[in-house]
Design a protein around this motif. Structure first.
Motif, PDB file in Angstrom:
ATOM      1  N   ALA A  41      27.592  46.571  37.233  1.00 52.34           N
ATOM      2  CA  ALA A  41      28.745  47.372  36.814  1.00 52.34           C
ATOM      3  C   ALA A  41      29.994  46.539  36.962  1.00 52.34           C
ATOM      4  O   ALA A  41      30.079  45.664  37.819  1.00 52.34           O
ATOM      5  CB  ALA A  41      28.864  48.640  37.651  1.00 52.34           C
ATOM      6  N   PHE A  42      30.988  46.801  36.112  1.00 53.81           N
ATOM      7  CA  PHE A  42      32.302  46.191  36.245  1.00 53.81           C
ATOM      8  C   PHE A  42      33.181  47.129  37.068  1.00 53.81           C
ATOM      9  O   PHE A  42      33.280  48.317  36.777  1.00 53.81           O
ATOM     10  CB  PHE A  42      32.956  45.975  34.880  1.00 53.81           C
ATOM     11  CG  PHE A  42      32.400  44.810  34.117  1.00 53.81           C
ATOM     12  CD1 PHE A  42      32.577  43.532  34.580  1.00 53.81           C
ATOM     13  CD2 PHE A  42      31.708  45.016  32.935  1.00 53.81           C
ATOM     14  CE1 PHE A  42      32.078  42.463  33.873  1.00 53.81           C
ATOM     15  CE2 PHE A  42      31.200  43.955  32.220  1.00 53.81           C
ATOM     16  CZ  PHE A  42      31.386  42.663  32.686  1.00 53.81           C
ATOM     17  N   SER A  43      33.816  46.576  38.101  1.00 59.22           N
ATOM     18  CA  SER A  43      34.837  47.347  38.813  1.00 59.22           C
ATOM     19  C   SER A  43      36.168  47.078  38.130  1.00 59.22           C
ATOM     20  O   SER A  43      36.524  45.941  37.882  1.00 59.22           O
ATOM     21  CB  SER A  43      34.898  46.918  40.280  1.00 59.22           C
ATOM     22  OG  SER A  43      35.302  45.575  40.400  1.00 59.22           O
ATOM     23  N   GLN A 155      26.830  36.462  47.208  1.00 56.35           N
ATOM     24  CA  GLN A 155      25.686  37.335  47.451  1.00 56.35           C
ATOM     25  C   GLN A 155      25.485  37.595  48.936  1.00 56.35           C
ATOM     26  O   GLN A 155      25.692  36.713  49.774  1.00 56.35           O
ATOM     27  CB  GLN A 155      24.405  36.713  46.878  1.00 56.35           C
ATOM     28  CG  GLN A 155      24.275  36.829  45.380  1.00 56.35           C
ATOM     29  CD  GLN A 155      22.871  36.527  44.891  1.00 56.35           C
ATOM     30  OE1 GLN A 155      22.019  36.025  45.625  1.00 56.35           O
ATOM     31  NE2 GLN A 155      22.602  36.833  43.632  1.00 56.35           N
ATOM     32  N   PHE A 156      25.057  38.824  49.244  1.00 59.22           N
ATOM     33  CA  PHE A 156      24.665  39.232  50.590  1.00 59.22           C
ATOM     34  C   PHE A 156      23.311  39.927  50.449  1.00 59.22           C
ATOM     35  O   PHE A 156      23.129  40.711  49.513  1.00 59.22           O
ATOM     36  CB  PHE A 156      25.651  40.225  51.200  1.00 59.22           C
ATOM     37  CG  PHE A 156      27.092  39.809  51.133  1.00 59.22           C
ATOM     38  CD1 PHE A 156      27.683  39.168  52.210  1.00 59.22           C
ATOM     39  CD2 PHE A 156      27.850  40.062  49.995  1.00 59.22           C
ATOM     40  CE1 PHE A 156      29.020  38.793  52.148  1.00 59.22           C
ATOM     41  CE2 PHE A 156      29.183  39.695  49.935  1.00 59.22           C
ATOM     42  CZ  PHE A 156      29.764  39.054  51.014  1.00 59.22           C
ATOM     43  N   LEU A 173      28.840  40.290  44.755  1.00 59.23           N
ATOM     44  CA  LEU A 173      30.246  40.647  44.626  1.00 59.23           C
ATOM     45  C   LEU A 173      30.956  39.656  43.717  1.00 59.23           C
ATOM     46  O   LEU A 173      31.011  38.458  44.013  1.00 59.23           O
ATOM     47  CB  LEU A 173      30.908  40.654  46.006  1.00 59.23           C
ATOM     48  CG  LEU A 173      32.413  40.932  46.055  1.00 59.23           C
ATOM     49  CD1 LEU A 173      32.701  42.362  45.601  1.00 59.23           C
ATOM     50  CD2 LEU A 173      32.939  40.693  47.466  1.00 59.23           C
ATOM     51  N   GLY A 174      31.480  40.137  42.593  1.00 60.32           N
ATOM     52  CA  GLY A 174      32.189  39.262  41.670  1.00 60.32           C
ATOM     53  C   GLY A 174      33.484  38.743  42.272  1.00 60.32           C
ATOM     54  O   GLY A 174      34.266  39.507  42.834  1.00 60.32           O
ATOM     55  N   LEU A 175      33.718  37.434  42.143  1.00 53.58           N
ATOM     56  CA  LEU A 175      34.897  36.810  42.726  1.00 53.58           C
ATOM     57  C   LEU A 175      36.013  36.590  41.718  1.00 53.58           C
ATOM     58  O   LEU A 175      37.191  36.691  42.054  1.00 53.58           O
ATOM     59  CB  LEU A 175      34.529  35.469  43.372  1.00 53.58           C
ATOM     60  CG  LEU A 175      33.537  35.539  44.538  1.00 53.58           C
ATOM     61  CD1 LEU A 175      33.260  34.141  45.070  1.00 53.58           C
ATOM     62  CD2 LEU A 175      34.075  36.427  45.658  1.00 53.58           C
ATOM     63  N   ASN A 176      35.666  36.241  40.489  1.00 50.53           N
ATOM     64  CA  ASN A 176      36.705  35.993  39.488  1.00 50.53           C
ATOM     65  C   ASN A 176      36.832  37.176  38.534  1.00 50.53           C
ATOM     66  O   ASN A 176      35.896  37.945  38.342  1.00 50.53           O
ATOM     67  CB  ASN A 176      36.425  34.701  38.716  1.00 50.53           C
ATOM     68  CG  ASN A 176      35.157  34.799  37.903  1.00 50.53           C
ATOM     69  OD1 ASN A 176      34.073  34.999  38.440  1.00 50.53           O
ATOM     70  ND2 ASN A 176      35.278  34.672  36.582  1.00 50.53           N
ATOM     71  N   LYS A 177      38.007  37.314  37.927  1.00 48.91           N
ATOM     72  CA  LYS A 177      38.284  38.424  37.022  1.00 48.91           C
ATOM     73  C   LYS A 177      37.902  38.055  35.597  1.00 48.91           C
ATOM     74  O   LYS A 177      38.154  36.952  35.137  1.00 48.91           O
ATOM     75  CB  LYS A 177      39.764  38.800  37.083  1.00 48.91           C
ATOM     76  CG  LYS A 177      40.193  39.323  38.449  1.00 48.91           C
ATOM     77  CD  LYS A 177      41.670  39.633  38.472  1.00 48.91           C
ATOM     78  CE  LYS A 177      42.088  40.139  39.852  1.00 48.91           C
ATOM     79  NZ  LYS A 177      43.547  40.434  39.908  1.00 48.91           N
ATOM     80  N   ARG A 188      35.837  42.993  37.386  1.00 45.74           N
ATOM     81  CA  ARG A 188      34.942  42.096  38.113  1.00 45.74           C
ATOM     82  C   ARG A 188      33.526  42.635  37.988  1.00 45.74           C
ATOM     83  O   ARG A 188      33.317  43.849  38.010  1.00 45.74           O
ATOM     84  CB  ARG A 188      35.326  42.001  39.591  1.00 45.74           C
ATOM     85  CG  ARG A 188      36.726  41.474  39.860  1.00 45.74           C
ATOM     86  CD  ARG A 188      37.042  41.553  41.348  1.00 45.74           C
ATOM     87  NE  ARG A 188      38.427  41.266  41.627  1.00 45.74           N
ATOM     88  CZ  ARG A 188      38.904  40.067  41.946  1.00 45.74           C
ATOM     89  NH1 ARG A 188      38.065  39.038  42.013  1.00 45.74           N
ATOM     90  NH2 ARG A 188      40.184  39.888  42.185  1.00 45.74           N
ATOM     91  N   LEU A 189      32.572  41.742  37.893  1.00 46.39           N
ATOM     92  CA  LEU A 189      31.180  42.141  37.773  1.00 46.39           C
ATOM     93  C   LEU A 189      30.539  42.196  39.152  1.00 46.39           C
ATOM     94  O   LEU A 189      30.459  41.191  39.861  1.00 46.39           O
ATOM     95  CB  LEU A 189      30.421  41.149  36.883  1.00 46.39           C
ATOM     96  CG  LEU A 189      28.925  41.414  36.715  1.00 46.39           C
ATOM     97  CD1 LEU A 189      28.713  42.778  36.070  1.00 46.39           C
ATOM     98  CD2 LEU A 189      28.280  40.332  35.869  1.00 46.39           C
TER      99      LEU A 189
END
Length: 203
Positions: A41-43, A155-156, A173-177, A188-189
């Motif tokens: 999902a994109f936040s 990643q976790f 957790l996506g880091l770049n926009k 962010r993805l």
């Protein structure tokens, strides 16, 4: 005779002690294959909302362990699917794209006798290879979701090893926009993935 016997016993004890001290420091290498599913999902930071949709991934993994710690690089092909809703325009937009993902994980393993649990974390680089988007009334003809050629994430996760099989559950957790054409909304993805791996051989 007794002195010789004691000398032999003493020498064997020294060898055994040295071996016990060096074995944990000897690296072991595992290589295998893996496959699984993801929910991506994109936040968003503005008016858009995104639902989780299922995709898939498949590839190879390696693990270099020493003293209970391990380094685990992976390389896999992944398909990511996202559905957007624009509440203001009451329209729907779906995005599908594919990439080659390279996680570089550091972890700790607990267990023995072929059964163990793992905890992993580390960066991931994603290289887009193709994407296919359909855009609804929420965006004009000129505004399309632009997926960058390279994206970065962290990643976790945790895993379970049973003999040659490995089960992993991770959060990415996506880091770049990723820029969206309508109003430059930043997204962010983020992703969950569940995979099953099989160890081909160990060294």
């Amino acid at each position: 005779m007794k002195k010789l016997f004691y000398m032999i016993i003493g020498a064997l004890g020294i060898v055994a002690s040295a071996k016990a001290q060096t074995v944990p420091l000897m690296p072991n290498v595992n290589i295998g294959i893996k496959g699984g599913v993801n929910l991506s999902a994109f936040s968003t930071e503005k008016t858009l909302s995104a639902d989780n949709r299922a995709g898939y991934l498949a590839g190879i993994w390696g693990r270099i362990g020493i003293g209970g710690l391990h380094f685990q690089p992976e390389l896999y092909y992944t398909s990511k699917n996202v559905k957007f809703y624009d509440s203001g325009a009451r329209a729907e937009n779906t995005a599908k794209f594919r990439s080659i993902d390279l996680p570089l994980l550091i972890g700790k393993r607990f267990g023995l006798m072929g059964v163990g649990t793992r905890f992993n974390t580390g960066p991931l680089v994603s290289f887009a290879v193709s994407h296919d988007q359909s855009v609804g009334d929420a965006f004009s003809n000129a505004s399309r979701l632009r997926v960058k050629d390279q994206n970065y994430a962290w990643q976790f996760g945790a895993g379970l090893d049973v003999s040659r099989l490995s089960l992993d559950l991770r959060y990415e957790l996506g880091l770049n926009k990723v820029k969206n054409g309508e109003g430059n909304a930043d997204v962010r993805l983020n992703m969950f993935n569940f995979t099953v791996g099989y160890r081909l051989f160990a060294m």
